[in-house]
Design an enzyme around this catalytic site. Structure first.
Site, short mmCIF file in Angstrom:
data_model
loop_
_atom_site.label_atom_id
_atom_site.label_comp_id
_atom_site.label_asym_id
_atom_site.label_seq_id
_atom_site.Cartn_x
_atom_site.Cartn_y
_atom_site.Cartn_z
N GLU A 184 -4.82 4.05 3.50
CA GLU A 184 -3.83 3.14 2.93
C GLU A 184 -4.36 2.63 1.59
O GLU A 184 -5.37 1.92 1.55
CB GLU A 184 -3.56 1.99 3.89
CG GLU A 184 -3.06 2.48 5.25
CD GLU A 184 -3.01 1.37 6.28
OE1 GLU A 184 -2.05 0.59 6.26
OE2 GLU A 184 -3.94 1.28 7.10
N THR A 232 0.82 -1.20 0.00
CA THR A 232 0.00 0.00 0.00
C THR A 232 0.86 1.25 0.00
O THR A 232 2.01 1.24 0.40
CB THR A 232 -0.93 0.05 1.23
OG1 THR A 232 -0.16 0.00 2.42
CG2 THR A 232 -1.93 -1.09 1.20
#
Length: 203
Positions: free
Chosen positions: A136, A72
């Site tokens: 994220e 991420t």
């Protein structure tokens, strides 16, 4: 999702992003994981979407790739108010683009800097007991190089599910993979695909 994604509840139209809005330990996952649809949201984004986020890519917790197989890119805290003001915590889908700052050398390919589908975990990640809210973003593309410090824009188009309290890492990974499928199928509709050409992005 981890580091930088039952029945699905309705698209959020009321701000609900305080830490107290998540039940202790997160929403019990047994209820929400029972019968998940593979397409969510209306045929075109409705309020509060689209939501625009942008900022330089930050170092995250380092667990997405290592623990979950889902790398991420984290946005800085000061980029989060548009989400905090408009939406509740949970997993979302949309498009994202990573670009180098103007005038700086880049290790990214032409494919890397395209507008790409993404899923985003927004909130506290109860499985990992985060102490602060994060956004994220997992971009569904295989990058050959890191892009920390590069500029990232994200256009959030829809809501997939709430944050859940997972009793196992395996269950979390299973849902992350399903989140990706939901995002891709939901954004295959014409009312979402057109946002790949939104002037918000560098296209």
């Amino acid at each position: 999702m981890g580091d930088a994604a039952g029945e699905i509840i309705a698209s959020p139209n009321v701000a609900d992003s305080s830490k107290d809005s998540v039940e202790p330990g997160g929403v019990p996952d047994e209820y929400f994981r029972t019968s998940r649809p593979d397409i969510v949201g209306p045929d075109v984004p409705d309020a509060p979407f689209p939501i625009k986020l942008s900022g330089p890519v930050q170092h995250g917790f380092g667990r997405g790739s290592k623990d979950l197989g889902c790398p991420t890119a984290n946005l800085p805290d000061d980029s989060l108010p548009p989400m905090i003001d408009a939406a509740k915590t949970g997993v979302y889908y949309g498009y994202a683009q990573v670009t180098p700052s103007e005038g700086t050398p880049s290790s990214l390919s032409d494919q890397d800097v395209c507008v790409l589908p993404m899923v985003m975990s927004f909130g506290w990640n109860p499985f990992y007991k985060n102490e602060r809210m994060t956004a994220e973003i997992h971009i569904m593309h295989e990058f050959k190089a890191d892009f920390y410090g590069y500029d990232m824009k994200a256009l959030v188009l829809g809501y997939i599910r709430p944050e859940l309290h997972y009793t196992s890492r395996e269950a979390l990974i299973e849902d992350i993979e399903f989140d990706k499928k939901v995002a891709l199928k939901s954004m295959a509709r014409p009312g979402y695909k057109k946002y790949m050409l939104d002037p918000f992005f560098t296209v």
